[in-house]
Structure formats: structure tokens, C-alpha cells
Design an enzyme around this catalytic site. Structure first.
Site, PDB file in Angstrom:
ATOM      1  N   ASP A   1      -0.098   7.067  -3.355  1.00 58.85           N
ATOM      2  CA  ASP A   1      -1.296   6.755  -4.138  1.00 58.85           C
ATOM      3  C   ASP A   1      -1.714   7.894  -5.062  1.00 58.85           C
ATOM      4  O   ASP A   1      -2.041   7.664  -6.233  1.00 58.85           O
ATOM      5  CB  ASP A   1      -2.469   6.426  -3.215  1.00 58.85           C
ATOM      6  CG  ASP A   1      -2.406   5.013  -2.661  1.00 58.85           C
ATOM      7  OD1 ASP A   1      -1.527   4.245  -3.104  1.00 58.85           O
ATOM      8  OD2 ASP A   1      -3.225   4.684  -1.792  1.00 58.85           O
TER       9      ASP A   1
ATOM     10  N   HIS B   1       0.847  -1.177   0.000  1.00 54.52           N
ATOM     11  CA  HIS B   1       0.000   0.000   0.000  1.00 54.52           C
ATOM     12  C   HIS B   1       0.890   1.237   0.000  1.00 54.52           C
ATOM     13  O   HIS B   1       2.124   1.135   0.072  1.00 54.52           O
ATOM     14  CB  HIS B   1      -0.937   0.008   1.210  1.00 54.52           C
ATOM     15  CG  HIS B   1      -2.166  -0.829   1.019  1.00 54.52           C
ATOM     16  ND1 HIS B   1      -3.147  -0.505   0.119  1.00 54.52           N
ATOM     17  CD2 HIS B   1      -2.561  -1.997   1.612  1.00 54.52           C
ATOM     18  CE1 HIS B   1      -4.113  -1.417   0.167  1.00 54.52           C
ATOM     19  NE2 HIS B   1      -3.773  -2.333   1.059  1.00 54.52           N
TER      20      HIS B   1
END
Length: 377
Positions: free
Chosen positions: A158, A128
Site C-alpha cells: 500500500d 489488499h
């Protein structure tokens, strides 16, 4: 519809995080986004939890079924861009990889978003944002001296390093296509984007102006004039008085003894000066400091919560937030003078399935057959 990307059709394979955010940016700029969604038992719940879903059309397709994959291939064949965020190899196993889609559509821009990139020893490793920025060297410097690194939400990997770099890559590939007539694969990786965002730190290290000791540098809370301080009422203010002319006004508005605050860039005295600044700011409330610094070029601003930010007079004056079907969201950016972007409502999953297939030439009976087979929803 207006916008810089009006006339561009983009197929988005539904996913989480960076790809939906990238698609939202492109949709705001006028691109027609057709999201290929998975079948869901509760479309309205899915819509309400869809953070970046505005401005789409939606078709529900079961990619586990051959007929569903055929539908997507046909749709991609009529499109300019495909966006997908699966692990490397997943789209190939579905028969929807670049080698499957691009021969029939040589102008297709195939945008791929992953954490680690399409190749390399970590390509298939789960991760992540926090993992990508850790390996990129972007997490370790964020934090105060003597403390552990602080995760900067999921903004650096992200979204800043992932989604925005993918959007830039797609736009670049579309511009190149206008000359060559050919599409190409855009390999966007969060780890690459996070590394790119660290360019200034690498440059400063190379000339000996950045220490690897966290919280001791110019932009990492080491400097007394680039820091966040607590006010009397338990709130916070930010200061970024990097340039000498702003630092001089900053020292003046705080009422500090200049002999103890100059020269500005004497790093050996930064820790003691931070204590002086902290003590001075703690004597007044955040509102008091806002009033005291109004009209003073000290690079001083209140630290607002997300809710407070939406109500700030500056944002109100610029229309920086917009209500989309009851969702308060940031308005499209950047702002274009001649072809403005526009935030449009988010769809219910599958609401456009029939109309999209009809545009592809499918008859009502054929669509009904697809639905009965479970290939579409």
C-alpha cells in the site's frame, strides 16, 4: 505556504490507504490538495479517523448526482493533478476518466492508484496489500526458517510500493509537463511497486547469492549478524553488522570467542552462531545493551514500539514527530534546505465547499441550489 510543490493544485478523490497517504506527502511539500469527499452523517468522526488527512481543503460532493460530477469536472479543469484510487473503469463510468477530463485540461496529470494496475487478468479482482505483495513475490521471503511468511503490516504494498511510487510518478509527470506542456496518465499499482522493491533480491538470486529457502539468507534473518534478539527483560535489540569491520566490533562487544565466530560468511555455521549470539544477548537487559554498545560501531539498536520511537532522543533532536490538532504524527520527509515542507491541520469534511465553489465563480444562490439538490454537502 512554502514547499517544493507550492502553486500546484491537486484534486484528490477520497478513498482509503495509498491515495490519501500520497496526497499527504504532496500536501506536506506545499501542494494545494482539494479532497472531494463523500457525504457523511458525522464529519467530526470522519476527521478523527482520517489517518492521512492533514494539509487538505475539503469539498463534499455526491458523485452519484450529475450536478455533483459536473462540479468535479469543473474543479479538475482548473487543477494540475487528479488522484484517484478506484477499480479500473469506475471513474470512466462516472464520466470522470482521463478521456473525460484531459481534453479540456491537456496539462492534467491523471494519477491512478490500484492494487493490480489498469489492465491485466487481475485488474478487476478484489484485493489488499497482503494479496498484492504475495503475487509480487515480496511476501514469501519474509519470515524465519521453518515458519510461515509474515505480513509486514501494510507497508510494502500500500505505502512503499503504492503511495510513494504514485507520488514519484506524479512529480515526474509534472517535471516532464514543464517541457512538453502536456499531462499524462500515471498508472501506479501496488503489485508493480512491491515487485520493484524486490530488485535486490532478484539480483542476488541471479548471481546465486540468494536461496529460496526462507530465513537462510543475509537479510531475511538467516545471518547471525542481521537479526533481532530477545534481551533478559523480554525486549528486543536489532543487529545489522554486515560489513566485516562492524561484525568484528559486534563479536567483541558480546564477548564471544572469535575462533567460533569467524569467518563471518561461512553460511554452514550461521545456525550455530545464532544460538551463541542469542544466549549472550539474553544475559542482559535492553537498556544494558544500549549502554554497552554506545560508541561502538556494531550496527546495534534497540527495537522500539511506535510510542517509544516518538520519545527517542534522536527523534526529539530532529523534530521527527509533530502534534497536529492533538494527533501525534511523523513530521514531513524528506527535508528540504531552502523550501521546507510543513504539516498542516486536517479539515472537517466539507469545510471548504463554499469557498472552493466561490473561487470557481459560483454565486451564493447557485451554491445554495446545489446544496438543496443534494449534489454538495
Amino acid at each position: 505556504m512554502t514547499g517544493t510543490l507550492t502553486g500546484i493544485r491537486i484534486v484528490e478523490i477520497s478513498g482509503q490507504g495509498p491515495v490519501p497517504f500520497c496526497a499527504m506527502l504532496l500536501a506536506d511539500m506545499g501542494a494545494e490538495i482539494i479532497r472531494v469527499e463523500r457525504p457523511t452523517a458525522d464529519p467530526e468522526k470522519t476527521r478523527k479517523t482520517d489517518s492521512f488527512g492533514r494539509g487538505r481543503r475539503s469539498i463534499v460532493v455526491d458523485l452519484k448526482k450529475a450536478a455533483g460530477r459536473d462540479v468535479v469536472r469543473e474543479l479538475v479543469g482548473t487543477s494540475d493533478v487528479l488522484l484517484e484510487g478506484n477499480r479500473p473503469g469506475v471513474m470512466e463510468r462516472l464520466g470522470l476518466g482521463p478521456d473525460d477530463c484531459m481534453p479540456a485540461n491537456p496539462g492534467l496529470v491523471y494519477g491512478r492508484m490500484t492494487g493490480w494496475g489498469q489492465d491485466g487478468p487481475l485488474a478487476q479482482v478484489a484485493g489488499h496489500d497482503i494479496n498484492y505483495i504475495a503475487v509480487a513475490g515480496a511476501l514469501e521471503p519474509i519470515g524465519r526458517a521453518g515458519d510461515a511468511p509474515v505480513p509486514p503490516l501494510s507497508l510494502v504494498g500500500d505505502f512503499g510500493g503504492g503511495a510513494m511510487l504514485l507520488a514519484l510518478g506524479v512529480c515526474g509527470a509534472l517535471i516532464e509537463r514543464s517541457a512538453s506542456g502536456r499531462g499524462q496518465v500515471v498508472d501506479a499499482a501496488c503489485v508493480d511497486g512491491a515487485s520493484l522493491l524486490m530488485t535486490v533480491v532478484h539480483q542476488l538470486r541471479s548471481v546465486g547469492r540468494w536461496s529460496d529457502d526462507r530465513g537462510t539468507n543475509l537479510f531475511d534473518s538467516g545471518a547471525p549478524f542481521y537479526e533481532v534478539y530477545e534481551t533478559k527483560d523480554g525486549r528486543y535489540v536489532s543487529v545489522g553488522a554486515v560489513e566485516p569491520k562492524f561484525y568484528e566490533q559486534f563479536v567483541g562487544v558480546l564477548g564471544l570467542d572469535p575462533t567460533r565466530m569467524f569467518p563471518q560468511y561461512d553460511r554452514s555455521r550461521w545456525p550455530d552462531r545464532k544460538k551463541l549470539v542469542a544466549a549472550a544477548i539474553a544475559e542482559r537487559t535492553r537498556e544494558d545493551w544500549q549502554m554497552a554498545t554506545a560508541g561502538v560501531e556494531a550496527c546495534f539498536a534497540p527495537v522500539l514500539s511506535p510510542g517509544e520511537a516518538a520519545a527517542h532522543p534522536h527523534h526529539r533532536a530532529r523534530g521527527a514527530f509533530v502534534d497536529i490538532d492533538g494527533f501525534l504524527e511523523p513530521s514531513p520527509a524528506p527535508r528540504f534546505g531552502r523550501t521546507p515542507s510543513r504539516a498542516r491541520p486536517r479539515p472537517r469534511p466539507g469545510q471548504d465547499t463554499d469557498s472552493i465553489l466561490s473561487e470557481l465563480g459560483w454565486t451564493r444562490d447557485a451554491i445554495s441550489t446545489l446544496r438543496t439538490s443534494g449534489a454538495i454537502g
